[in-house]
Design an enzyme around this catalytic site. Structure first.
Site, PDB file in Angstrom:
ATOM      1  N   GLY A  12       0.782  -1.241   0.000  1.00  0.00           N
ATOM      2  CA  GLY A  12       0.000   0.000   0.000  1.00  0.00           C
ATOM      3  C   GLY A  12       0.811   1.286   0.000  1.00  0.00           C
ATOM      4  N   SER A  13       2.032   1.232  -0.487  1.00  0.00           N
ATOM      5  CA  SER A  13       2.848   2.457  -0.424  1.00  0.00           C
ATOM      6  C   SER A  13       2.300   3.544  -1.348  1.00  0.00           C
ATOM      7  CB  SER A  13       4.318   2.158  -0.739  1.00  0.00           C
ATOM      8  OG  SER A  13       4.488   1.794  -2.088  1.00  0.00           O
ATOM      9  N   ASN A  14       1.713   3.183  -2.468  1.00  0.00           N
ATOM     10  CA  ASN A  14       1.105   4.205  -3.333  1.00  0.00           C
ATOM     11  C   ASN A  14      -0.118   4.825  -2.661  1.00  0.00           C
ATOM     12  OD1 ASN A  14       2.393   4.560  -6.127  1.00  0.00           O
ATOM     13  ND2 ASN A  14       2.494   2.338  -5.816  1.00  0.00           N
ATOM     14  N   ARG A  65     -15.149 -14.722 -10.446  1.00  0.00           N
ATOM     15  CA  ARG A  65     -14.874 -13.279 -10.499  1.00  0.00           C
ATOM     16  C   ARG A  65     -16.144 -12.446 -10.416  1.00  0.00           C
ATOM     17  NH1 ARG A  65      -9.578 -12.614 -11.470  1.00  0.00           N
ATOM     18  NH2 ARG A  65      -8.541 -14.224 -12.675  1.00  0.00           N
ATOM     19  N   ILE A  92      -7.864  -9.290 -11.520  1.00  0.00           N
ATOM     20  CA  ILE A  92      -8.417  -8.957 -12.833  1.00  0.00           C
ATOM     21  C   ILE A  92      -9.899  -8.647 -12.637  1.00  0.00           C
ATOM     22  CG2 ILE A  92      -9.009  -9.896 -15.102  1.00  0.00           C
ATOM     23  CD1 ILE A  92      -6.380 -11.520 -14.924  1.00  0.00           C
ATOM     24  N   HIS A 109       0.346   1.073 -13.185  1.00  0.00           N
ATOM     25  CA  HIS A 109       0.940  -0.183 -13.638  1.00  0.00           C
ATOM     26  C   HIS A 109       2.443   0.044 -13.830  1.00  0.00           C
ATOM     27  CE1 HIS A 109       1.284  -4.070 -15.539  1.00  0.00           C
ATOM     28  NE2 HIS A 109       2.015  -3.496 -16.485  1.00  0.00           N
ATOM     29  N   GLU A 143     -10.054  -3.970 -20.925  1.00  0.00           N
ATOM     30  CA  GLU A 143      -8.838  -4.700 -21.306  1.00  0.00           C
ATOM     31  C   GLU A 143      -7.764  -4.485 -20.243  1.00  0.00           C
ATOM     32  OE1 GLU A 143      -5.791  -4.925 -25.106  1.00  0.00           O
ATOM     33  OE2 GLU A 143      -7.701  -3.889 -25.321  1.00  0.00           O
ATOM     34  N   LEU A 144      -7.124  -5.578 -19.803  1.00  0.00           N
ATOM     35  CA  LEU A 144      -6.154  -5.518 -18.703  1.00  0.00           C
ATOM     36  C   LEU A 144      -5.001  -4.562 -19.018  1.00  0.00           C
ATOM     37  CD1 LEU A 144      -5.202  -6.810 -15.964  1.00  0.00           C
ATOM     38  CD2 LEU A 144      -3.865  -8.395 -17.364  1.00  0.00           C
TER      39      LEU A 144
HETATM   40  C1  GAR Z   1       3.161  -0.904  -7.568  1.00  0.00           C
HETATM   41  O1  GAR Z   1       4.451  -0.950  -8.106  1.00  0.00           O
HETATM   42  C2  GAR Z   1       2.129  -0.902  -8.676  1.00  0.00           C
HETATM   43  O2  GAR Z   1       2.558  -0.263  -9.838  1.00  0.00           O
HETATM   44  C3  GAR Z   1       1.950  -2.368  -8.934  1.00  0.00           C
HETATM   45  O3  GAR Z   1       2.011  -2.967  -7.662  1.00  0.00           O
HETATM   46  C4  GAR Z   1       2.838  -2.182  -6.813  1.00  0.00           C
HETATM   47  C5  GAR Z   1       2.071  -1.931  -5.543  1.00  0.00           C
HETATM   48  O4  GAR Z   1       2.890  -1.369  -4.575  1.00  0.00           O
HETATM   49  N1  GAR Z   1       0.713  -2.631  -9.583  1.00  0.00           N
HETATM   50  C6  GAR Z   1       0.538  -3.626 -10.440  1.00  0.00           C
HETATM   51  O5  GAR Z   1       1.401  -4.416 -10.727  1.00  0.00           O
HETATM   52  C7  GAR Z   1      -0.865  -3.701 -11.021  1.00  0.00           C
HETATM   53  N2  GAR Z   1      -0.846  -4.394 -12.262  1.00  0.00           N
HETATM   54  P1  GAR Z   1       2.242  -0.708  -3.284  1.00  0.00           P
HETATM   55  O6  GAR Z   1       1.266  -1.722  -2.697  1.00  0.00           O
HETATM   56  O7  GAR Z   1       3.389  -0.449  -2.366  1.00  0.00           O
HETATM   57  O8  GAR Z   1       1.536   0.544  -3.712  1.00  0.00           O
END
Ligand code: GAR
Length: 212
Positions: A12-14, A65, A92, A109, A143-144
């Site tokens: 969850g850092s973002n 899903r 997904i 991403h 689309e993914l």
């Molecule tokens: C991030 O690098 C994000 O870009 C990636 O997961 C990480 C989550 O880090 N997302 C994906 O790969 C989605 N396809 P975080 O939990 O520390 O934010």
């Protein structure tokens, strides 16, 4: 005041970067909830410690899903969201779920889309001999890892980079990029062009480069 609901699956850092920017910069928005599909997601503790509502919808409790996404949508809608922010949410999503929040859901991403959708992006970039890598914030479409690009950040791939060192440098850029992109959305600064691209109305740069 806009309600943001952030979906996470792990550290969850973002999400933390967005929550901190929202508070520090006084956005006209609040983090209404942090929702995870895993009860061991590290970011949940941060949210709780900061007085943010949390919920867990464990995908393992659902048969497929569609059922998971229906339950997730019900929980999300309980927080009256204006926007859904996917921040390391590793599921997904069904087309119906994406449609429900069409135009109101962003994802980050860890690659320079349209290169390397899916998993193991940094490993694949190194193996392909890429000289740059990075991260993309985009509007979610069915689309993914696809959809109109809001912003991208670029880092050089160094000859001695490993998957881990590259991921760490890209993550630093994500923590700059994602809060900025979400703030633009909150402010109403983003516009669609007739041909489906997204531009910043005020001309702020939608690309970031390591070291700049
Ligand atoms: C991030 O690098 C994000 O870009 C990636 O997961 C990480 C989550 O880090 N997302 C994906 O790969 C989605 N396809 P975080 O939990 O520390 O934010």
């Amino acid at each position: 005041m806009k309600n943001l609901v952030i979906l996470i699956s792990g550290r969850g850092s973002n999400m933390m970067a967005i929550a901190e920017a929202c508070a520090a910069e006084g956005w006209d928005a609040r983090i209404a909830a942090v929702i995870s599909n895993r009860d061991d997601a590290g970011g949940l503790a941060y949210a709780r410690d900061h007085g943010i509502a949390t919920a867990v919808v464990d995908h393992r409790n659902f048969d497929g899903r569609e059922a998971f996404d229906a339950a997730l949508a019900q929980v999300i809608d309980g927080f009256a969201p204006d926007m859904i922010v996917l921040a390391g949410f590793m599921r997904i999503l069904t087309p119906g779920f994406v449609q429900r929040y069409a135009g109101h859901m962003l994802n980050i991403h860890p690659s320079l889309l349209p290169a390397f959708p899916g998993l193991h992006t940094h490993r694949r970039a190194i193996e392909a001999g890429c000289k740059v890598a990075g991260t993309t914030v985009h509007v979610v479409t069915p689309e993914l890892d696809h959809g109109p690009i809001v912003a991208q950040a670029v880092v050089p791939v160094r000859p001695d980079d490993t998957e881990d060192t590259l991921a760490a440098r890209v993550l630093v850029m994500e923590h700059w990029l994602y809060p900025r992109a979400v703030r633009w959305w909150v402010e109403g600064s983003l516009a669609h062009t007739d041909d489906g691209r997204i531009v910043h109305r005020g001309g702020e740069p939608q690309s970031l480069f390591e070291g700049s």
